[in-house]
Write a protein that holds these residues in place. Structure first.
Motif, short mmCIF file in Angstrom:
data_model
loop_
_atom_site.label_atom_id
_atom_site.label_comp_id
_atom_site.label_asym_id
_atom_site.label_seq_id
_atom_site.Cartn_x
_atom_site.Cartn_y
_atom_site.Cartn_z
N VAL A 120 0.84 -1.20 0.00
CA VAL A 120 0.00 0.00 0.00
C VAL A 120 0.87 1.26 0.00
N LEU A 121 2.01 1.20 0.70
CA LEU A 121 2.96 2.32 0.73
C LEU A 121 4.06 2.18 -0.32
N LYS A 122 3.93 1.15 -1.17
CA LYS A 122 4.93 0.89 -2.22
C LYS A 122 6.34 0.73 -1.63
N LEU A 123 6.43 0.02 -0.52
CA LEU A 123 7.71 -0.22 0.12
C LEU A 123 8.47 -1.32 -0.61
N GLU A 124 9.79 -1.20 -0.63
CA GLU A 124 10.63 -2.21 -1.23
C GLU A 124 10.65 -3.47 -0.36
N PRO A 125 10.98 -4.64 -0.94
CA PRO A 125 10.97 -5.88 -0.14
C PRO A 125 11.81 -5.79 1.13
N GLU A 126 12.95 -5.13 1.06
CA GLU A 126 13.80 -5.03 2.25
C GLU A 126 13.25 -4.04 3.27
N GLU A 127 12.22 -3.28 2.91
CA GLU A 127 11.63 -2.30 3.83
C GLU A 127 10.36 -2.80 4.49
N ILE A 128 9.90 -3.99 4.15
CA ILE A 128 8.62 -4.49 4.66
C ILE A 128 8.64 -4.52 6.19
N PRO A 129 7.75 -3.79 6.84
CA PRO A 129 7.77 -3.73 8.30
C PRO A 129 7.04 -4.89 8.95
N THR A 130 7.62 -5.40 10.01
CA THR A 130 6.99 -6.45 10.81
C THR A 130 5.77 -5.88 11.54
N PRO A 131 4.69 -6.65 11.69
CA PRO A 131 3.57 -6.17 12.49
C PRO A 131 4.02 -5.68 13.86
N ARG A 132 3.47 -4.56 14.28
CA ARG A 132 3.86 -3.99 15.56
C ARG A 132 2.71 -3.18 16.14
N LEU A 133 2.41 -3.41 17.40
CA LEU A 133 1.43 -2.63 18.14
C LEU A 133 2.13 -1.94 19.30
N TYR A 134 1.89 -0.64 19.44
CA TYR A 134 2.53 0.12 20.51
C TYR A 134 1.81 -0.10 21.83
N VAL A 135 2.60 -0.19 22.89
CA VAL A 135 2.06 -0.43 24.23
C VAL A 135 2.64 0.63 25.16
N SER A 136 1.79 1.36 25.86
CA SER A 136 2.22 2.43 26.75
C SER A 136 2.73 1.87 28.07
N ASP A 137 3.43 2.70 28.82
CA ASP A 137 3.89 2.31 30.15
C ASP A 137 2.72 1.99 31.06
N GLU A 138 1.63 2.72 30.89
CA GLU A 138 0.44 2.46 31.72
C GLU A 138 -0.14 1.08 31.44
N THR A 139 -0.22 0.72 30.17
CA THR A 139 -0.73 -0.61 29.82
C THR A 139 0.18 -1.70 30.36
N ARG A 140 1.49 -1.50 30.25
CA ARG A 140 2.45 -2.48 30.79
C ARG A 140 2.29 -2.63 32.29
N ALA A 141 2.07 -1.52 32.98
CA ALA A 141 1.91 -1.58 34.43
C ALA A 141 0.66 -2.36 34.81
N GLN A 142 -0.40 -2.20 34.04
CA GLN A 142 -1.64 -2.95 34.30
C GLN A 142 -1.39 -4.45 34.17
N VAL A 143 -0.57 -4.83 33.19
CA VAL A 143 -0.27 -6.24 32.99
C VAL A 143 0.64 -6.77 34.09
N GLU A 144 1.63 -5.99 34.47
CA GLU A 144 2.56 -6.40 35.54
C GLU A 144 1.81 -6.78 36.80
N ALA A 145 0.74 -6.07 37.08
CA ALA A 145 -0.03 -6.32 38.30
C ALA A 145 -0.72 -7.68 38.28
N LEU A 146 -0.87 -8.25 37.09
CA LEU A 146 -1.56 -9.54 36.96
C LEU A 146 -0.60 -10.72 36.86
#
Length: 326
Positions: A120-146
């Motif tokens: 969709v962005l016409k990226l070259e094969p060597e530029e193909i980005p791996t799936p990634r979801l951003y996670v905030s420090d707050e979200t990480r802290a919520q998980v740490e508690a569990l």
């Protein structure tokens, strides 16, 4: 000084599809540090992007009816966008004021979903980005508690975590829970590569029966049962703490990929060349995807297709992955 560059990103309605394409959004976040983001998603996909850096607005399109699209148009038409990225290929994105537009059409046959998204962005094969979801420090802290402490002489950081995601939406993709348990037991055994480690189980509440079988692979004190306790974005945070993930052809596997953990996934009546774990390893039994389609043309019958995949084959793949990443 570089001015503000507003980007409108219209994500897929299906959450798993949105995860597979998420590397495109991450690529824009990293490559355009002056950009801000308005993200549109469904009730299922929008929450995945809640922690995206420089997020100006997160819009939930509850349904895809005519009136819902008109309501969305009224929310976004007032901005002249620097870039509109439309992963749904909608008519709306073509009518907005913008400098540039990148729209997803029909994917080429046999092309992996991650590659199709990058196109969709016409990226070259060597530029193909791996799936990634951003996670905030707050979200990480919520998980740490569990995640409970294990006690003992070793610190938490010294205890590797094996994550398992057995849940699937269709029984045809379900691999027997006792086979996950055998793989986990071997990996976490005293003479295994993850000796002394912990077992983390993720998924929905409905996966509790499978989790109950899998958790007997190790002593109870070394089990972290998170199925039904986390949002999908929180699941990404939890999975990022593991050293290896083993799971089914499901959204949980794609969340594991987006977390950055090495992934081994079991496949049968689905096409790993299109939806296999990106940079991970897909393992199948003796039958090809095409052979499954001959047996079950619509891939919707109540058949346990995964019975011919032995646990030993998955264990070998896990061993290879751990050795390659060590």
């Amino acid at each position: 000084m570089i001015g503000r560059f507003p980007i409108l990103y219209i994500a897929e309605a299906d959450a798993e599809d949105a995860v597979l394409s998420s590397g495109v959004l991450a690529h824009l976040v990293e490559s355009l540090p002056h950009a801000t983001f308005t993200i549109v998603g469904s009730a299922a996909s929008a929450p995945l992007f809640a922690d995206t850096p420089r997020l100006t607005k997160l819009i939930v399109l509850e349904r895809e009816g005519h009136f819902e699209w008109i309501a969305l148009w009224n929310q976004v038409r007032g901005t002249k966008w620097g870039l509109v990225v439309d992963m749904r290929g909608s008519d709306l994105s073509g009518k907005l004021r913008r400098q540039k537009r990148a729209v997803r059409g029909k994917d080429a046959p046999g092309l992996h979903a991650v590659e199709a998204a990058a196109a969709v962005l016409k990226l070259e094969p060597e530029e193909i980005p791996t799936p990634r979801l951003y996670v905030s420090d707050e979200t990480r802290a919520q998980v740490e508690a569990l995640i409970p402490a294990t006690g003992g002489a070793s610190s938490e950081e010294d205890r590797p975590i094996l994550a398992v995601g057995p849940g699937v939406e269709w029984m045809g993709k379900r691999w027997p829970a006792e086979r996950y348990a055998k793989v986990a037991a071997k990996l976490l055994a005293d003479d295994g590569p993850l000796a002394g480690g912990r077992l983390m189980i993720v998924g929905e509440e409905i996966d509790r029966e499978a989790a109950h079988t899998i958790r007997y692979a190790v002593p109870r004190a070394r089990v972290i049962e998170l199925q039904g306790k986390l949002t999908r974005l929180q699941t990404v945070a939890a999975l990022s703490k593991s050293v290896l993930y083993v799971g089914a052809d499901s959204i949980w596997t794609q969340l594991a990929v987006a977390s950055g953990v090495p992934v081994v996934a079991v496949f049968g009546p689905s096409d790993e060349t299109v939806r296999g774990p990106w940079k991970g390893e897909a393992v199948r039994g003796p039958r090809t995807f095409e052979e499954f389609k001959k047996l079950d043309p619509r891939l919707n019958q109540a058949i346990q297709h995964m019975m011919d995949l032995p646990w030993e084959r998955v264990l070998k793949a896990a061993m290879r992955m751990l050795k390659a990443r060590s």
